[in-house]
Write a protein that holds these residues in place. Structure first.
Motif, PDB file in Angstrom:
ATOM      1  N   LEU A 309      42.441  39.703  27.208  1.00 22.64           N
ATOM      2  CA  LEU A 309      42.729  38.362  26.698  1.00 22.64           C
ATOM      3  C   LEU A 309      42.972  37.387  27.844  1.00 22.64           C
ATOM      4  N   ALA A 310      43.756  37.805  28.842  1.00 19.23           N
ATOM      5  CA  ALA A 310      44.054  36.931  29.977  1.00 19.23           C
ATOM      6  C   ALA A 310      42.784  36.567  30.740  1.00 19.23           C
ATOM      7  N   MET A 311      41.880  37.525  30.928  1.00 15.61           N
ATOM      8  CA  MET A 311      40.643  37.238  31.641  1.00 15.61           C
ATOM      9  C   MET A 311      39.752  36.288  30.840  1.00 15.61           C
ATOM     10  N   THR A 312      39.828  36.385  29.510  1.00 21.56           N
ATOM     11  CA  THR A 312      39.078  35.465  28.662  1.00 21.56           C
ATOM     12  C   THR A 312      39.577  34.037  28.831  1.00 21.56           C
ATOM     13  N   LEU A 313      40.892  33.890  28.970  1.00 24.97           N
ATOM     14  CA  LEU A 313      41.497  32.563  29.061  1.00 24.97           C
ATOM     15  C   LEU A 313      41.539  32.004  30.478  1.00 24.97           C
ATOM     16  N   TYR A 314      41.529  32.893  31.477  1.00 24.69           N
ATOM     17  CA  TYR A 314      41.678  32.457  32.879  1.00 24.69           C
ATOM     18  C   TYR A 314      40.528  33.023  33.728  1.00 24.69           C
ATOM     19  N   PRO A 315      39.322  32.481  33.565  1.00 27.00           N
ATOM     20  CA  PRO A 315      38.151  33.012  34.281  1.00 27.00           C
ATOM     21  C   PRO A 315      38.278  32.918  35.801  1.00 27.00           C
ATOM     22  N   ASP A 316      38.984  31.926  36.318  1.00 28.17           N
ATOM     23  CA  ASP A 316      39.136  31.798  37.772  1.00 28.17           C
ATOM     24  C   ASP A 316      39.908  32.989  38.343  1.00 28.17           C
ATOM     25  N   VAL A 317      40.889  33.476  37.593  1.00 23.19           N
ATOM     26  CA  VAL A 317      41.643  34.647  38.028  1.00 23.19           C
ATOM     27  C   VAL A 317      40.728  35.863  38.082  1.00 23.19           C
ATOM     28  N   MET A 318      39.884  36.030  37.050  1.00 22.88           N
ATOM     29  CA  MET A 318      38.960  37.161  37.023  1.00 22.88           C
ATOM     30  C   MET A 318      38.011  37.117  38.223  1.00 22.88           C
ATOM     31  N   LYS A 319      37.475  35.957  38.520  1.00 24.00           N
ATOM     32  CA  LYS A 319      36.527  35.842  39.630  1.00 24.00           C
ATOM     33  C   LYS A 319      37.194  36.138  40.971  1.00 24.00           C
ATOM     34  N   LYS A 320      38.434  35.715  41.119  1.00 25.99           N
ATOM     35  CA  LYS A 320      39.132  35.985  42.374  1.00 25.99           C
ATOM     36  C   LYS A 320      39.390  37.476  42.548  1.00 25.99           C
ATOM     37  N   ALA A 321      39.751  38.152  41.456  1.00 24.67           N
ATOM     38  CA  ALA A 321      39.980  39.596  41.522  1.00 24.67           C
ATOM     39  C   ALA A 321      38.676  40.340  41.790  1.00 24.67           C
ATOM     40  N   GLN A 322      37.592  39.894  41.164  1.00 29.15           N
ATOM     41  CA  GLN A 322      36.293  40.528  41.401  1.00 29.15           C
ATOM     42  C   GLN A 322      35.827  40.324  42.831  1.00 29.15           C
ATOM     43  N   ALA A 323      36.102  39.162  43.388  1.00 22.97           N
ATOM     44  CA  ALA A 323      35.737  38.908  44.783  1.00 22.97           C
ATOM     45  C   ALA A 323      36.475  39.864  45.709  1.00 22.97           C
ATOM     46  N   GLU A 324      37.752  40.118  45.424  1.00 27.85           N
ATOM     47  CA  GLU A 324      38.509  41.061  46.245  1.00 27.85           C
ATOM     48  C   GLU A 324      37.927  42.471  46.113  1.00 27.85           C
TER      49      GLU A 324
END
Length: 481
Positions: A309-324
């Motif tokens: 749910l959090a990743m659905t609402l906060y895509p910038d957070v998901m992208k930053k974690a994926q970049a790491e």
């Protein structure tokens, strides 16, 4: 002369009585003024106290509001049973940590404990030798990093299996089976991908446990004297339901334990010469791992759903974690526990999941074993203590913008959930869903009530990040056999 003397004696006696009564009264007033008062709280009614003040849903919101109004300790009286609700981290530590020797007992819950049978497990076990035996077993199993590290292979294998289920059915979040890891580690049981009997038994018992453990859910927990009334008496309908749920309790306790004894595998295999008492402790300790505060099945499902749910609402957070993840692990393989120390943002994200939507909005219940004075207030012996975890984790004095999901403020967390989150982000993108006309379906962060809180049903889109990601999932599953 005789009558005059008698009158004088009576007058003297009366005067002495009045003076003595006045001294007693003044001493009572002085003692009352010097005696600490109870903590503040909502004003109740005669006899029943605050029974009607207890919330029936989203309890943490009411508890938090009481904290704002009455301070860090809120006192309520449920038909003679004293309760306090803690809404301050400092106060919680000062009471439950610094004075743990008198706050380690558990209150008696007529429905959940006596009727359903959970008073035999750790969660409702009164402080004593049985309680200490549970803690020793659980510490040996998962009380240190070294102990948990022994379980990494099982956690990794079950996470790989989960990725395959999610790839096949990305819209079905019920494919999350957090109990698979625990069932394997504790009972040596490998969960089937579909219609697993033990998973079903555990889900039923977990739902009933959560319902019965919710404050105010059953009248008998607020009015304990009802347990002595016959079943035909009004207000005792909980007895019949409790018997039915008790059968489910013992089913989830006995079924996996019997499986272990037939195969002699897993944490709960009875050793040669073990006494009946020790075997019983072992059996209930296993269930305590599954259900209790050790991140068993239901809590794992809730945490993983909250993450999605959090990743659905906060895509910038998901992208930053994926970049790491891409920088540390690369796109040609899945993350492992060996990568863990080099993924600080992912650890922060995981911790923020647990803060943003705590799985257990109000912590486990405690019971005071003797009178205590805290912040100038008297906490009477026998008081049940509830920690408003949601309120503590959304305290504006500690967290700026507490309702916002922001991993930048957090640190370390749980091994199983870490691996789920790391692998999901490594191979999947999570976005808002769209309808048949291509319009984005907005998602809200809403959560259910109860002892274990879940995200309310929501729609999202979960797709592989690339064809290489699909290959990684399938190859990992093939390697696990």
């Amino acid at each position: 002369m005789y009558h005059s003397s008698t009158f004088f004696d009576l007058l003297l006696l009366a005067s002495a009585t009045v003076i003595l009564s006045l001294l007693i009264f003044l001493n009572y007033i002085r003692a009352s003024r010097s005696k600490p008062s109870l903590p503040p709280g909502p004003r109740g009614y005669p006899f029943i106290g605050n029974v009607f003040d207890m919330p029936s849903c989203r309890e943490w919101e009411t508890f938090t509001e009481w904290g704002r109004r009455y301070g860090p300790i809120t006192y309520i009286n449920l038909a003679g049973e004293p309760f306090v609700i803690l809404n301050s981290l400092d106060t919680t530590l000062n009471m439950l940590d610094a004075k743990s020797s008198i706050y380690s007992d558990r209150p008696t819950f007529p429905m959940l404990g006596e009727t359903m049978g959970w008073d035999r497990g750790l969660v409702l076990s009164h402080y004593g030798e049985r309680f200490r035996s549970f803690r020793r077993l659980l510490h040996r199993f998962m009380g240190t990093r070294a102990a948990v590290s022994q379980h990494h292979d099982v956690i990794t294998r079950e996470t790989h299996r989960f990725l395959v289920r999610l790839l096949a059915s990305p819209g079905n979040l019920s494919s999350i089976c957090g109990g698979a890891v625990v069932l394997d580690l504790v009972y040596g049981y490998k969960v089937k991908d579909h219609n697993d009997e033990l998973v079903h038994i555990a889900e039923v018992a977990s739902l009933e446990f959560s319902c019965a453990a919710t404050p105010g859910a059953f009248l008998v927990d607020s009015l304990p004297f009802l347990r002595h009334f016959p079943e035909w008496f009004p207000g005792t309908g909980w007895k019949k339901l409790g018997r039915e749920w008790r059968a489910d309790t013992y089913k989830v306790v006995d079924t996996p334990f019997d499986y272990v004894q037939q195969r002699r595998v897993g944490f709960t295999a009875i050793e040669e010469g073990m006494s009946e008492h020790d075997a019983d402790i072992l059996k209930w300790a296993a269930v305590s791992i599954y259900f209790g505060e050790w991140r068993g099945s239901d809590t794992m499902v809730s945490s993983t759903s909250t993450f999605i749910l959090a990743m659905t609402l906060y895509p910038d957070v998901m992208k930053k974690a994926q970049a790491e993840l891409d920088a540390v692990v690369g796109s040609h393989k899945l993350p492992t526990f060996e990568n863990s120390d080099r993924l600080p943002y992912l650890h922060a994200l995981l911790k923020e999941v647990l803060r943003w939507a705590p799985v257990t909005p109000f912590g486990g219940h405690h019971r005071l074993m003797q009178d205590d004075i805290q912040d100038g207030h008297l906490i009477p012996e026998g008081t049940a203590v509830i920690v408003n975890m949601w309120g503590l984790l959304h305290d504006e004095n500690i967290y700026s913008r507490p309702m916002v999901f922001d991993p930048e403020r957090m640190h370390l967390a749980d091994a199983s959930l870490f691996m789920y989150i790391a692998m999901i982000l490594a191979v999947f993108d999570i976005t808002k869903a769209v309808d048949d006309c291509g319009r984005i379906i907005e998602t809200k962060a809403e959560f259910t009530s109860g002892l274990v809180s879940h995200p309310a049903p929501f729609r999202c889109s979960i797709k592989p990040r690339s064809l290489e990601a699909v290959s990684l999932i399938r190859e990992a599953n093939l390697m696990e056999g």
